[in-house]
Enzyme design. Structure first.
Site, PDB file in Angstrom:
ATOM      1  N   SER A  25     -12.150  -2.126   7.914  1.00  0.00           N
ATOM      2  CA  SER A  25     -13.081  -2.995   9.113  1.00  0.00           C
ATOM      3  C   SER A  25     -14.402  -3.051   9.105  1.00  0.00           C
ATOM      4  O   SER A  25     -15.598  -3.275   8.991  1.00  0.00           O
ATOM      5  CB  SER A  25     -12.390  -2.819   9.963  1.00  0.00           C
ATOM      6  OG  SER A  25     -11.606  -4.131  10.002  1.00  0.00           O
ATOM      7  N   TYR A  58     -12.093  -1.012  13.061  1.00  0.00           N
ATOM      8  CA  TYR A  58     -12.055   0.592  13.328  1.00  0.00           C
ATOM      9  C   TYR A  58     -12.693   0.885  11.995  1.00  0.00           C
ATOM     10  O   TYR A  58     -13.752   0.254  11.229  1.00  0.00           O
ATOM     11  CB  TYR A  58     -10.327   0.936  13.385  1.00  0.00           C
ATOM     12  CG  TYR A  58     -10.299   0.437  11.705  1.00  0.00           C
ATOM     13  CD1 TYR A  58     -10.099   1.096  10.745  1.00  0.00           C
ATOM     14  CD2 TYR A  58      -9.806  -1.032  11.941  1.00  0.00           C
ATOM     15  CE1 TYR A  58      -9.540   0.396   9.158  1.00  0.00           C
ATOM     16  CE2 TYR A  58      -8.900  -1.369  10.427  1.00  0.00           C
ATOM     17  CZ  TYR A  58      -8.898  -1.037   9.176  1.00  0.00           C
ATOM     18  OH  TYR A  58      -8.701  -1.486   8.164  1.00  0.00           O
TER      19      TYR A  58
END
Length: 128
Positions: A25, A58
């Site tokens: 991400s 994350y």
């Protein structure tokens, strides 16, 4: 008692990549990760200064020294290249740690996403 406290912040990073179909991400230059005390797979909040978007994802490692801030997967829809973002992480801190002088790691970067300074507190905001 434990308090949910700001642990790490990378302030005003420029988005360098938006990779919709990449796994993971948010890739962050490894130098910036270390300076802020962040590790791979740690939950982070990202606040887009340009458009007001706020989201959680994350962290994954980006190439060391590259200045990379790559929003990947669905996060790629939340910013455009060049947008300025604040990346933050929080931690549960107990009263004893706070009394012992626990401080967050705040990292300030320049236009090239290189470290220009560190701080361990947010200054008091004044009316001016």
């Amino acid at each position: 008692m434990q308090r949910h406290m700001l642990k790490s912040k990378i302030h005003r990073a420029a988005v360098t990549h938006c990779e919709l179909h990449y796994e993971g991400s948010c890739a962050i230059d490894e130098d910036l990760l270390e300076a802020a005390g962040l590790i791979e797979n740690e939950r982070i909040d990202i606040w887009n200064i340009n458009n007001g978007e706020r989201f959680s994802t994350y962290a994954i490692k980006g190439e060391r020294g590259s200045g990379m801030i790559s929003l990947n997967g669905s996060a790629a829809r939340r910013a455009q290249l060049g947008d300025l973002v604040i990346i933050a992480a929080f931690a549960m801190v107990d009263e004893a740690e706070l009394q012992a002088g626990w401080k967050p790691k705040l990292v300030f970067i320049d236009d090239g996403n290189k470290i220009k300074g560190h701080r361990d507190h947010v200054p008091t905001q004044n009316w001016t």
